[in-house]
Design a protein around this motif. Structure first.
Motif, mmCIF file in Angstrom:
data_model
loop_
_atom_site.group_PDB
_atom_site.id
_atom_site.type_symbol
_atom_site.label_atom_id
_atom_site.label_comp_id
_atom_site.label_asym_id
_atom_site.label_seq_id
_atom_site.Cartn_x
_atom_site.Cartn_y
_atom_site.Cartn_z
ATOM 1 N N PHE A 133 0.831 -1.204 0.000
ATOM 2 C CA PHE A 133 0.000 0.000 0.000
ATOM 3 C C PHE A 133 0.868 1.257 0.000
ATOM 4 O O PHE A 133 0.574 2.231 -0.684
ATOM 5 C CB PHE A 133 -0.959 0.008 1.197
ATOM 6 C CG PHE A 133 -1.954 1.129 1.120
ATOM 7 C CD1 PHE A 133 -3.018 1.066 0.240
ATOM 8 C CD2 PHE A 133 -1.808 2.264 1.893
ATOM 9 C CE1 PHE A 133 -3.928 2.106 0.140
ATOM 10 C CE2 PHE A 133 -2.717 3.312 1.795
ATOM 11 C CZ PHE A 133 -3.774 3.233 0.921
ATOM 12 N N PHE A 136 1.968 1.977 -3.365
ATOM 13 C CA PHE A 136 0.923 2.653 -4.133
ATOM 14 C C PHE A 136 0.891 4.145 -3.818
ATOM 15 O O PHE A 136 0.810 4.982 -4.719
ATOM 16 C CB PHE A 136 -0.446 2.015 -3.857
ATOM 17 C CG PHE A 136 -1.596 2.908 -4.213
ATOM 18 C CD1 PHE A 136 -1.957 3.101 -5.536
ATOM 19 C CD2 PHE A 136 -2.298 3.589 -3.238
ATOM 20 C CE1 PHE A 136 -2.994 3.949 -5.875
ATOM 21 C CE2 PHE A 136 -3.337 4.442 -3.562
ATOM 22 C CZ PHE A 136 -3.687 4.626 -4.889
ATOM 23 N N VAL A 137 0.976 4.482 -2.518
ATOM 24 C CA VAL A 137 0.895 5.897 -2.139
ATOM 25 C C VAL A 137 2.064 6.676 -2.743
ATOM 26 O O VAL A 137 1.902 7.767 -3.293
ATOM 27 C CB VAL A 137 0.859 6.055 -0.605
ATOM 28 C CG1 VAL A 137 0.960 7.518 -0.211
ATOM 29 C CG2 VAL A 137 -0.417 5.463 -0.045
ATOM 30 N N LEU A 178 -4.051 -0.199 -7.243
ATOM 31 C CA LEU A 178 -4.634 -0.225 -5.894
ATOM 32 C C LEU A 178 -5.644 -1.371 -5.763
ATOM 33 O O LEU A 178 -5.680 -2.053 -4.729
ATOM 34 C CB LEU A 178 -5.303 1.112 -5.567
ATOM 35 C CG LEU A 178 -5.986 1.134 -4.198
ATOM 36 C CD1 LEU A 178 -4.974 0.914 -3.079
ATOM 37 C CD2 LEU A 178 -6.727 2.440 -3.970
ATOM 38 N N LEU A 191 -0.206 -6.509 4.032
ATOM 39 C CA LEU A 191 0.229 -5.547 3.029
ATOM 40 C C LEU A 191 1.742 -5.575 2.863
ATOM 41 O O LEU A 191 2.273 -5.110 1.860
ATOM 42 C CB LEU A 191 -0.214 -4.135 3.422
ATOM 43 C CG LEU A 191 -1.730 -3.905 3.317
ATOM 44 C CD1 LEU A 191 -2.132 -2.634 4.009
ATOM 45 C CD2 LEU A 191 -2.163 -3.867 1.859
ATOM 46 N N THR B 42 -12.606 1.680 -5.441
ATOM 47 C CA THR B 42 -11.641 1.055 -4.532
ATOM 48 C C THR B 42 -12.062 1.239 -3.077
ATOM 49 O O THR B 42 -11.768 0.388 -2.244
ATOM 50 C CB THR B 42 -10.230 1.638 -4.733
ATOM 51 O OG1 THR B 42 -10.296 3.053 -4.578
ATOM 52 C CG2 THR B 42 -9.698 1.315 -6.104
ATOM 53 N N LEU B 77 -6.634 2.723 5.047
ATOM 54 C CA LEU B 77 -6.280 2.702 3.624
ATOM 55 C C LEU B 77 -7.259 3.567 2.824
ATOM 56 O O LEU B 77 -6.854 4.344 1.954
ATOM 57 C CB LEU B 77 -6.312 1.272 3.082
ATOM 58 C CG LEU B 77 -5.428 0.245 3.764
ATOM 59 C CD1 LEU B 77 -5.433 -1.053 2.984
ATOM 60 C CD2 LEU B 77 -4.006 0.741 3.898
ATOM 61 N N THR B 80 -6.535 7.261 3.285
ATOM 62 C CA THR B 80 -5.353 7.658 2.523
ATOM 63 C C THR B 80 -5.698 7.786 1.041
ATOM 64 O O THR B 80 -5.300 8.738 0.364
ATOM 65 C CB THR B 80 -4.238 6.623 2.701
ATOM 66 O OG1 THR B 80 -4.148 6.288 4.071
ATOM 67 C CG2 THR B 80 -2.917 7.151 2.225
ATOM 68 N N ASP B 81 -6.464 6.810 0.579
ATOM 69 C CA ASP B 81 -6.870 6.779 -0.816
ATOM 70 C C ASP B 81 -7.708 8.011 -1.169
ATOM 71 O O ASP B 81 -7.528 8.627 -2.230
ATOM 72 C CB ASP B 81 -7.682 5.488 -1.008
ATOM 73 C CG ASP B 81 -7.845 5.136 -2.455
ATOM 74 O OD1 ASP B 81 -7.167 5.760 -3.281
ATOM 75 O OD2 ASP B 81 -8.652 4.250 -2.754
ATOM 76 N N VAL B 84 -5.381 10.966 -1.524
ATOM 77 C CA VAL B 84 -4.669 10.924 -2.808
ATOM 78 C C VAL B 84 -5.605 11.357 -3.930
ATOM 79 O O VAL B 84 -5.262 12.180 -4.792
ATOM 80 C CB VAL B 84 -4.121 9.499 -3.063
ATOM 81 C CG1 VAL B 84 -3.601 9.369 -4.482
ATOM 82 C CG2 VAL B 84 -3.026 9.164 -2.071
#
Lengths: 568, 117
Positions: A133, A136-137, A178, A191, B42, B77, B80-81, B84
């Motif tokens: 993860f 990905f970030v 993602l 992860l 997602t 998650l 955070t997504d 972004v």
């Protein structure tokens, strides 16, 4: 040594925050010097780390949140020879771009420096991430910095438009990655890449795992500019400022190839069938190498030409990664380093042309470059370097790749590698001959280009570097060692075997590629126009000027092909 | 059984609808919203994975330590997504404003013809 890992990410980001916040108070030279010093500091630190990680790894758990009873919620950073070497490469490319911009982008504010350092910090984060993860970030963060840098010249419509296409296509690719990460989390409950790999190995693969790998591949291959996910590359690099193009071509494209290799070796090697993945990656790589090379020839716009050649060379590197063995990976990684050391100088030199004449159209500039001998030399060496002339830039990786292809009984693919070198190198030489000879001093701006070319030469000829690359590749492809380094445990030391590039066949192939490149250059300057070829070239070029929705369509088609192939 | 698959089917549907919008769009603002739709699939997927039958929110200040809770990782998650996604959307909208002022259109099919070649 492992304490140094977080600093490679944190320091550039912290300096970027300072520059973004206080930049308007600082005189421009202070911002320049601070940013360059930060990038140079990262280069020195990662260089020092690289020497230490030659044949081993360093791992750090942030805040010491280590896994307990095989479960982890912490974030790991992992360094091995190649990941640190690529951090070093990124830092050097960023520093070169910043030195170039000192004079080239005189009108920009410190925001430019801040964004460049965000790019450096996030690429370092991506290369060192031991966590899916997190990867990905960092991928997205480096992307956001790159989109903003590409569209930095808001007064140029073409540049802003290209940045928008770049952002949409790459964000969609990132979303695919993602979804892949999420599916892996659903399957393994982890992860951390080492733990994910361990859990995946405990069960036979099923279509869900294959789909997850396919989606991760899409995310990585968009960055690597691989057919048919490459459409953003040409438009963006034709319009973005030259030093930014250097970052994209030198660092971002390398990130894509690195990601494919990292995820395969730690997560999926031994889980998914090699017989499925190898032909897919090698096939896509070869197709990309040839398509990019064909598009280069007949291209008048020099930066677009360089972008097409980036696509081609990224394809060659993917071909090496796709061989799925230690030597193929080592060759591909060396190829990417060499490529950056040649391509970034070429982009900087094209920036000099743009700065001087306001155009990078080789026909408009015919003969006008006569007064710029240093720029001409960079173009000439760059063209020969792309063709793989011995002792310059790409030579090390190219010779190693050709050798590995021979050992793997895939000798016919050597023709693809030679053709990619000859066509891209020839196209650059032809453009250079047109601009600098034709019918008929930019000291600080060219200095980073010359230094990078020299660095590429050093990388290619110093035997220590070759041995380093081989050892690091052996470590990189050793899954057990990676898991042991992250989760604790002993790993058997590994040693790589590096064949010397100075073999008769290697030299002959290099001579062939260079001769062909000169021939291609001569043909495109003075040869007869073959109508069929010109038509095909124009058709391909027109496809690459597709509007954004069509580019997204190509991306989805490519993702579909990859997923269907892997789910067989 | 249907309840088990529903979040995954919904996520796939939302992703594909976002992509459909991106491919057929005639307006950049619409395209950016579609990209947001595709990204939001997602979130659904992550939340679907973290869901536990009979579980409650993983906030231990007001529940006992042995209560069954949803996976706390996925909400981190998702958050955070979202951040972004917000950064990308803001940047894309800013670029669109610039495109509209320079070229006078935000139809992606017509942008190329408006540019000086």
């Amino acid at each position: 040594m492992s304490q140094l890992l977080p600093l490679l990410v944190v320091v550039p980001l912290a300096v970027a925050a300072l520059l973004a916040g206080l930049g308007h108070l600082l005189p421009r030279p202070v911002a320049d010097a601070g940013a360059i010093a930060t990038a140079a500091g990262c280069a020195v630190a990662s260089g020092w780390l690289a020497v230490g990680t030659r044949d081993q790894r360093a791992a750090a758990w942030i805040g010491d949140w280590r896994p307990r009873h095989g479960e982890s919620v912490g974030i790991a950073l992992v360094a091995d020879g190649w990941s640190v070497a690529l951090v070093l490469l990124t830092a050097v490319v960023v520093a070169a771009g910043l030195v170039f911009s000192w004079r080239y982008l005189e009108e920009t504010s410190a925001t430019y420096h801040a964004l460049t350092l965000v790019f450096l910090g996030s690429v370092s984060g991506f290369l060192l991430a031991g966590d899916l993860f997190d990867a990905f970030v960092w991928l997205e963060l480096s992307g956001v910095a790159a989109y903003a840098l590409a569209g930095m010249r808001v007064e140029e419509a073409e540049s802003v438009h290209a940045a928008l296409e770049f952002a949409v296509v790459n964000t969609l690719g990132g979303s695919c990655a993602l979804v892949g990460v999420t599916l892996l989390y659903a399957r393994t409950g982890e992860l951390n890449l080492a733990l994910v790999g361990q859990r995946l190995h405990a069960h036979p693969a099923d279509p869900l795992v294959a789909l997850a790998f396919a989606l991760l591949l899409v995310g990585a291959l968009v960055k690597a500019a691989v057919v048919p996910l490459h459409f953003w590359t040409a438009d963006t690099e034709a319009a973005a400022p030259s030093p930014v193009c250097g970052l994209l071509s030198g660092a971002m494209v390398a990130m894509g190839g690195y990601a494919v290799a990292r995820w395969w070796w730690v997560g999926f090697d031994g889980v998914l069938s090699r017989h499925l993945v190898e032909p897919l990656l090698v096939g896509l790589g070869a197709l990309t190498a040839l398509l990019g090379a064909v598009l280069c020839v007949q291209q008048r716009h020099i930066k677009r030409l360089l972008a097409y050649s980036t696509i081609s060379h990224s394809g060659v590197a993917l071909l090496g990664v796709g061989l799925l063995d230690e030597h193929g990976f080592g060759a591909a990684a060396a190829y990417l380093v060499g490529h950056a050391c040649v391509k970034v100088p070429l982009f900087l030199a094209s920036g000099v042309l743009l700065n001087r004449f306001g155009s990078v159209d080789a026909h408009d500039l015919a003969g006008r470059g006569r007064g710029l001998p240093a720029t001409a030399a960079v173009f000439a060496f760059g063209g020969l370097g792309l063709a793989g002339i011995p002792a310059l830039g790409l030579w090390w990786g190219k010779a190693a790749l050709e050798h590995t292809l021979g050992v793997d009984h895939l000798s016919w693919l050597v023709a693809v590698v030679v053709a990619a070198g000859a066509l891209t190198g020839g196209a650059v030489l032809a453009a250079a001959a047109r601009v600098f000879l034709g019918r008929t001093a930019a000291g600080l701006m060219l200095a980073p280009a010359v230094v990078l070319l020299a660095l590429g030469t050093a990388v290619a000829v110093v035997p220590w570097v070759g041995g380093y690359g081989a050892d690091a590749a052996a470590v990189f492809t050793d899954r057990r060692g990676y898991v042991a380094a992250v989760l604790g445990g002993a790993a058997a030391p590994v040693r790589g075997y590096e064949p010397s590039p100075w073999t008769v066949s290697g030299l002959l192939l290099a001579a062939l590629a260079v001769a062909l490149a000169v021939l291609v250059a001569a043909w495109s300057l003075w040869g007869p126009r073959i109508r069929a070829l010109v038509t095909v070239g124009h058709g391909l070029h027109r496809i690459h000027r597709a509007p954004m929705p069509e580019q997204v369509g190509w991306l989805l088609a490519g993702a579909g092909v990859i997923a269907v192939w892997l789910a067989r | 059984m249907i309840m088990h698959w529903l979040p995954y089917v919904a996520a796939a549907w939302i992703f594909l609808m976002g992509c459909y919008g991106l491919v057929t769009t005639r307006n950049l603002i619409h395209a950016i919203v579609c990209l947001g739709v595709a990204q939001s699939s997602t979130y659904v997927l992550l939340l679907g994975i973290g869901w536990t039958r009979g579980g409650t929110a993983p906030v231990y200040s007001d529940i006992g330590p042995h209560r069954r809770v949803a996976d706390p990782v996925v909400q981190a998650l998702t958050l955070t997504d979202v951040v972004v996604g917000a950064a990308v959307t803001a940047l894309l909208l800013a670029l669109t404003v610039q495109i509209a002022t320079r070229l006078g259109t935000i139809d992606p099919g017509r942008l190329r013809s408006e540019e000086p070649e």
